[in-house]
Design an enzyme around this catalytic site. Structure first.
Site: not given
Length: 266
Positions: A2-3, A92, A111, A150
């Site tokens: 998930p972003e 889970h 996970r 940068r």
DNA sequence: AGCGTCACCCGGACGC
DNA sequence: TGCGTCCGGGTGACGC
């Protein structure tokens, strides 16, 4: 996985079933799920607090409670659902918030990378995050300044949450493809027009993904449709939608990176 | 400052 | 079929 767009979609979906609910108690089945404070203190402090609102900061969900702020990071495989307490348990679901109305918010995470945090202020957890790419204050000029200040390859720079918050592997690749910029291009070498193109493609890609309710891959996050619109990500060997050349996959900073060798020249 | 590497996890893919 | 092994991915810690 998930972003920003997936987290944004989850936040919007959780508001109706969560806001206004009182958390009677929390169950932590796997103590390391709690990153802050300790699991015992987390359980003690959260009991009795009411959910006043839910927002997002980067990839974190931010639950404003009556006393504290609950933050949840889903990392790779986390998902949040609100179900009746009578719904059969999910093996889970490592942390569960029991509401006063007989429903519960389940943090399911196969996970076990995800984490929950309880803090006085969201900033205690998200303080080091960079700007929100969809905020009005994030202008083409702000991005140009970040790039100039940068000297770093674009791909790892976009993935760095302290530089820009919320962009992960999928949307980094998609944004670079749309902006026709090579993932290894050094940030300080971009011309003003290229920086503007990246700014536009970042915002377009993220907004489009939110409209599609995010991307579903790896069977982790199910509701999204944006995976059908990928232009580069996970398309190695398939034709670039812009020019037809075969999309190439390389590894940059240890991350799978997909780009068009014709459109995105170094 | 920026880069590489490792650790944390486990389902799924792959090889034999 | 079944077993062993490897991989991926977000992030933080750590060393160079």
């Amino acid at each position: 996985m998930p972003e920003l767009p997936e987290v944004e979609t989850i936040v919007r979906n959780l508001r109706a079933p969560c806001v206004g609910q009182r958390i009677e108690r929390a169950t932590v089945k796997w103590k390391r799920h709690v990153a802050m404070p300790g699991a015992a203190q987390f359980i003690r402090r959260i009991a009795g607090q009411t959910v006043l609102g839910i927002t997002r900061r980067g990839k974190y969900l931010v639950f404003q409670l009556s006393e504290d702020v609950l933050l949840i990071h889903l990392k790779m495989s986390g998902d949040l659902t609100v179900v009746s307490a009578a719904t059969p348990p999910d093996k889970h679901a490592h942390t569960v918030f029991h509401f006063g109305n007989g429903h519960e918010l389940r943090f399911s995470d196969t996970r076990k990378f995800g984490r929950v945090y309880l803090a006085r202020r969201a900033d205690d957890v998200t303080g080091s995050l960079g700007p929100e790419p969809l905020d009005d204050s994030f202008t083409a000029q702000s991005l140009a300044y970040i790039l100039q200040s940068r000297r770093r390859a674009l791909k790892p720079l976009l993935l760095d949450q302290t530089v820009i918050a919320g962009v992960g592997n999928i949307y980094a690749d998609e944004s670079l493809h749309r902006a026709r910029l090579h993932p290894l291009r050094l940030s300080h070498t971009l011309a003003a027009a290229e920086a503007r193109a990246l700014w536009r493609s970042l915002r377009y890609t993220l907004n489009q993904a939110i409209r599609n309710q995010g991307s579903s891959i790896d069977r982790v996050y199910r509701q999204g449709q944006h995976q059908y619109h990928f232009r580069a990500y996970d398309r190695a060997g398939q034709p670039c939608p812009a020019c037809g050349a075969a999309i190439r996959r390389i590894v940059v900073g240890g991350r799978g990176t997909h780009y068009c060798p014709h459109c995105q020249r170094l």
